[in-house]
Design a protein around this motif. Sequence first.
Motif, PDB file in Angstrom:
ATOM      1  N   ASN A  67       3.304   5.690   7.024  1.00  0.00           N
ATOM      2  CA  ASN A  67       3.672   6.249   6.162  1.00  0.00           C
ATOM      3  C   ASN A  67       4.780   7.457   6.541  1.00  0.00           C
ATOM      4  N   GLN A  68       4.459   8.300   7.573  1.00  0.00           N
ATOM      5  CA  GLN A  68       5.467   9.214   8.027  1.00  0.00           C
ATOM      6  C   GLN A  68       6.692   8.631   8.504  1.00  0.00           C
ATOM      7  N   GLN A  69       6.574   7.478   9.194  1.00  0.00           N
ATOM      8  CA  GLN A  69       7.854   7.010   9.874  1.00  0.00           C
ATOM      9  C   GLN A  69       8.803   6.522   8.451  1.00  0.00           C
ATOM     10  N   TYR A 118       0.817  -1.165   0.090  1.00  0.00           N
ATOM     11  CA  TYR A 118       0.081   0.020  -0.024  1.00  0.00           C
ATOM     12  C   TYR A 118       0.892   1.365  -0.104  1.00  0.00           C
ATOM     13  N   CYS A 119       2.174   1.352   0.853  1.00  0.00           N
ATOM     14  CA  CYS A 119       2.728   2.390   0.835  1.00  0.00           C
ATOM     15  C   CYS A 119       3.473   2.745  -0.351  1.00  0.00           C
ATOM     16  N   LEU A 120       3.838   1.569  -1.110  1.00  0.00           N
ATOM     17  CA  LEU A 120       4.452   1.816  -2.524  1.00  0.00           C
ATOM     18  C   LEU A 120       3.875   2.084  -3.792  1.00  0.00           C
ATOM     19  N   MET A 177      -3.244   4.454  11.713  1.00  0.00           N
ATOM     20  CA  MET A 177      -2.048   3.613  11.759  1.00  0.00           C
ATOM     21  C   MET A 177      -1.291   3.908  10.320  1.00  0.00           C
ATOM     22  N   LEU A 178      -2.096   3.863   9.402  1.00  0.00           N
ATOM     23  CA  LEU A 178      -1.481   3.970   7.871  1.00  0.00           C
ATOM     24  C   LEU A 178      -0.824   5.343   7.833  1.00  0.00           C
ATOM     25  N   ALA A 205      -9.994  12.190   6.529  1.00  0.00           N
ATOM     26  CA  ALA A 205     -10.231  11.642   7.768  1.00  0.00           C
ATOM     27  C   ALA A 205      -8.548  11.484   8.159  1.00  0.00           C
ATOM     28  N   GLU A 206      -7.776  11.331   7.359  1.00  0.00           N
ATOM     29  CA  GLU A 206      -6.277  11.472   7.835  1.00  0.00           C
ATOM     30  C   GLU A 206      -5.887  12.974   8.382  1.00  0.00           C
ATOM     31  N   LEU A 207      -6.449  13.844   7.882  1.00  0.00           N
ATOM     32  CA  LEU A 207      -6.309  15.208   8.339  1.00  0.00           C
ATOM     33  C   LEU A 207      -7.031  15.553   9.641  1.00  0.00           C
ATOM     34  N   ILE A 208      -8.079  15.028   9.984  1.00  0.00           N
ATOM     35  CA  ILE A 208      -8.907  15.156  11.300  1.00  0.00           C
ATOM     36  C   ILE A 208      -8.011  14.460  12.193  1.00  0.00           C
ATOM     37  N   ALA A 209      -7.506  13.155  11.892  1.00  0.00           N
ATOM     38  CA  ALA A 209      -6.831  12.436  12.726  1.00  0.00           C
ATOM     39  C   ALA A 209      -5.535  13.020  13.222  1.00  0.00           C
ATOM     40  N   THR A 210      -5.068  13.526  12.212  1.00  0.00           N
ATOM     41  CA  THR A 210      -3.752  14.350  12.497  1.00  0.00           C
ATOM     42  C   THR A 210      -3.770  15.445  13.440  1.00  0.00           C
TER      43      THR A 210
END
Length: 618
Positions: free
Chosen positions: A270-272, A233-235, A265-266, A442-447
């Motif tokens: 991805n950030q790490q 998924y990351c790639l 978690m994704l 959703a990622e922005l809200i979670a962040t």
Amino acid sequence: MSAGINFQELKANIQLPTPSGIALAIMSLSQQEDSTIQQVASLVMSDPALSGRILSIVNSAAFGARRAVATVQDAAMMLGMQAVSNFALSFSLLDSHKQGKCSGFDYAIYWSQSLAMAVAIAAITSRERTVPSEEAFTLGLLADVGRLALASVWPEGYSECLQQAKGEKLLQLEQARLSINHQAMSLMLLADWGLPPPFIEAIKLSFGKEKTDIARISRFSRQLKFAHQIARYCLAGTAFQSELQADLEKEACHHAMDKTALINMLSEINQQWHALGKEINIKTDVRLSLQATKDESSSQVQGLDLLLVDDDPMMIARLSKQLTTAGHRVASCRDGESALSHVIEHKPSLLITDWHMQPMDGITLCKALRATELGKKLYIIMLTAAETEDDLVEAFSVGIDDYVTKPVSSRVLLSRLRAGTRIVQLQQEIEREQHDVQRYTAELIATNQRLESIAHTDMLTDLPNRRYGLERLEQELEETKRFQRPLSILMLDLDYFKAINDTLGHDAGDQVLIHVAKLLKRAIRAIDIPCRLGGEEFMVIATNTEGATAMLLAERIRRVIEKYQPTGLDLPAPVTVSIGVAGMRDQQLSSKELMVQADNALYRVKQGRRNGVQLARG
């Protein structure tokens, strides 16, 4: 072990990925029963590059070190001997095999995917504990090393295998041409390098090679499979991630994660992954092509899931054969009612229906479908013998997208399908983009939620911090005045805390603070709000509580802290706490005035024998 290959002879091949130099010495030392972590750390320090990389890894977000780790000895103690050995091995392979002679093997993709899997399995095992996450991380780096080995030992032969293979066929091609496949090679190398047998068993399970009755190994194996999915998924490019995420959501259910937890978690993985890639010089901007192979001929249409509806079995048989030959997946129904049920259950991409059928004809079927959310998106082609203008107007008015006149010409039908395919693909692309927007939102809200939590949390004790505590006190004061109810606060200060820092050091002091914070959360009520003001000072906001009741709460906290002492520390004196309490009901006090009253009460306790509680003089 794979038939046809003598691994001891294979080890003599100088191209086989093997550790060298310091890495080999570290691996050898770690396998000795009487070796110590201090000896391993000394070997690591003899290689400045390896030292820097291990410190970078330990201080990365993937491992969540509570404070910065500045020495190799501390890093080694945190990771453990096995993990340090595995890291040395991994970095040795990375340095010597970043490029190679196998033209069909993408080395950058291999290392990027290995790093993504390492970060993913560390994240999964930190949530769902099966093995230490630092050891899981190193296994993730090495789990697919068989691919690198085949590319190194047989560059030309393996390149041909990669070019010919499609999906799982690669394993059979490897076995036929090289007498070993990359999964068997991975297991051989990992065993030879001394990785723990449970890890080898878990890898076998993840390959589908073995069965086990050991629940922990079985769970770890499933985690490895999940991590491999996440790495892909990351790639994957953005266009393919939405497709892969559906599979990830299904698997996440087996790891006690809902969709929101998975997305969070994704995002963290991805950030790490990107951050670690920069630290250890692994490219993370490469992409793995996941798009299915397409027919380049413009005369062929991309295969669709079609539903063919006609009450003439001969017509169904003839058109099904033609459409299947053209690359489509065809289902059929003999009437409108069964077609309606099929659409709802199987969600085809395109519908081809006859007009005149019993008991539900094509026009009625089209009306029924267009009345549903699913049917509104369905592309519909009508087969009709009608040629009058009024008939066609009626058909388009109920919602058909196109029509083909009978007798049906296969060339005309396939041409109409190509036009329909472009519309269907456009709809799918729009849906993917909408899904991506939802995911990004959703990622922005979670962040933002994580950032807000970080801004309001004391990173050492995990209690709310001073900023949150003061803001919350203002809110509670407003509620108190509005609803005419009582409010109390407790100001806590650990006794003789400076002596702990002076005699045992700040690390010991931090352990005491963490211990006290846990006891504080255990002793208070659900309605109480604790926070750390700074240093050894804490505050508890006791909502809807008068001073006398707050005194009982303060005494309970004092007794709990006095009774449950931290273990493993040679403290100069038992840990105790002094507490000042201030309450209000009808007074119009500000937050500052209320805190001053509680501070004054605390001061009187500190001036006395300490380890006590006192109510402010109202």
